[in-house]
Design a protein around this motif. Structure first.
Motif, mmCIF file in Angstrom:
data_model
loop_
_atom_site.group_PDB
_atom_site.id
_atom_site.type_symbol
_atom_site.label_atom_id
_atom_site.label_comp_id
_atom_site.label_asym_id
_atom_site.label_seq_id
_atom_site.Cartn_x
_atom_site.Cartn_y
_atom_site.Cartn_z
ATOM 1 N N ARG A 92 -4.573 -23.732 12.111
ATOM 2 C CA ARG A 92 -3.637 -23.962 12.234
ATOM 3 C C ARG A 92 -3.563 -23.811 10.603
ATOM 4 N N ILE A 93 -3.158 -22.402 9.448
ATOM 5 C CA ILE A 93 -3.322 -22.313 8.262
ATOM 6 C C ILE A 93 -2.194 -22.419 7.213
ATOM 7 N N ASN A 94 -2.010 -22.587 6.492
ATOM 8 C CA ASN A 94 -1.035 -21.904 6.412
ATOM 9 C C ASN A 94 -1.070 -21.260 5.422
ATOM 10 N N SER A 95 0.409 -20.030 4.803
ATOM 11 C CA SER A 95 0.381 -19.165 4.149
ATOM 12 C C SER A 95 1.900 -19.161 3.515
ATOM 13 N N MET A 96 2.052 -17.822 3.256
ATOM 14 C CA MET A 96 3.865 -18.254 2.210
ATOM 15 C C MET A 96 4.573 -17.671 3.341
ATOM 16 N N TYR A 97 4.242 -17.504 4.776
ATOM 17 C CA TYR A 97 4.870 -17.285 5.629
ATOM 18 C C TYR A 97 4.980 -18.850 7.191
ATOM 19 N N GLY A 98 4.463 -19.240 6.502
ATOM 20 C CA GLY A 98 4.215 -20.110 7.096
ATOM 21 C C GLY A 98 3.213 -20.376 7.888
ATOM 22 N N PRO A 99 3.416 -21.668 9.000
ATOM 23 C CA PRO A 99 1.820 -21.914 9.753
ATOM 24 C C PRO A 99 1.461 -20.577 10.723
ATOM 25 N N ILE A 100 -0.087 -20.268 10.683
ATOM 26 C CA ILE A 100 -0.959 -19.345 11.207
ATOM 27 C C ILE A 100 -1.122 -19.644 11.404
ATOM 28 N N PRO A 101 -1.821 -19.868 13.069
ATOM 29 C CA PRO A 101 -3.281 -19.388 13.179
ATOM 30 C C PRO A 101 -4.436 -18.265 13.219
ATOM 31 N N ALA A 102 -5.420 -19.034 12.747
ATOM 32 C CA ALA A 102 -6.302 -18.099 12.146
ATOM 33 C C ALA A 102 -7.572 -18.462 13.188
ATOM 34 N N VAL A 103 -8.743 -17.586 13.596
ATOM 35 C CA VAL A 103 -9.823 -17.883 14.211
ATOM 36 C C VAL A 103 -10.890 -17.103 13.294
ATOM 37 N N PHE A 104 -11.957 -18.049 13.681
ATOM 38 C CA PHE A 104 -13.532 -18.001 12.538
ATOM 39 C C PHE A 104 -14.353 -18.338 14.123
ATOM 40 N N LEU A 105 -15.192 -17.635 13.658
ATOM 41 C CA LEU A 105 -16.991 -17.476 14.757
ATOM 42 C C LEU A 105 -17.437 -18.143 13.730
ATOM 43 N N VAL A 106 -18.389 -19.414 14.131
ATOM 44 C CA VAL A 106 -19.558 -20.069 13.809
ATOM 45 C C VAL A 106 -20.934 -19.578 14.046
ATOM 46 N N ASP A 107 -21.922 -18.978 13.734
ATOM 47 C CA ASP A 107 -23.318 -18.199 14.584
ATOM 48 C C ASP A 107 -24.120 -19.837 14.710
#
Length: 157
Positions: A95-110
């Motif tokens: 969950r990261i913060n944005s100007m629209y509130g907290p939004i879940p973001a997906v990251f990939l780690v190789d």
């Protein structure tokens, strides 16, 4: 005249209090343990949906990754496999913060611990169009540098 409290009355009241407290504590712990299974299942389905919508078919969830960092309570990680590339990755939803509130973001780690931002989760329509410009901002870069330490990763390749 003050009422005399006997040891028997004291221990009966103490036993009732301890019993009620123990039952409430057990129910809280039990509900947390039971809900963790559903929590992981729903988050893994969410990660799989984002990966499929963004990068195409061929993704499968292998298993959840235990995060050892006690300060990272707002994320979950999963071992994923891309069948077309024949490679394993770690997908993390955070969950990261944005100007629209907290939004879940997906990251990939190789396997070299390179972190790539995939996309935001559960954002569709107008809001998705509004937030697209925010895709390459400083918050994304901050989490790209923090994710290896959150996961406690060492060089795997």
């Amino acid at each position: 005249m003050a009422r005399d409290i006997t040891y028997k009355d004291f221990f009966i009241k103490y036993g009732i209090f301890a019993g009620v407290f123990s039952v409430i504590l057990f129910l809280c712990v039990y509900s947390t343990v039971i809900s963790k299974k559903y929590w992981n299942r729903n988050l893994s389905a969410n990660v799989l949906t984002v990966l499929t919508e963004t990068t195409g078919d061929g993704w499968s969830i292998i298993e959840p990754v235990e995060i050892q960092n006690p300060f990272a309570l707002n994320c979950a990680a999963f071992d994923v496999r891309n069948k077309s590339l024949d490679k394993n990755f770690i997908a993390i939803i955070i969950r990261i913060n944005s100007m629209y509130g907290p939004i879940p973001a997906v990251f990939l780690v190789d396997d070299k611990n390179n972190v790539n931002f995939v996309d935001y989760s559960n954002i569709h329509g107008t809001v998705k169009n509004q937030i697209e410009f925010e895709k390459y901002n400083n918050r994304i870069e901050l989490y790209k540098t923090r994710i290896p330490s959150i996961l406690g990763l060492k060089e795997r390749g």
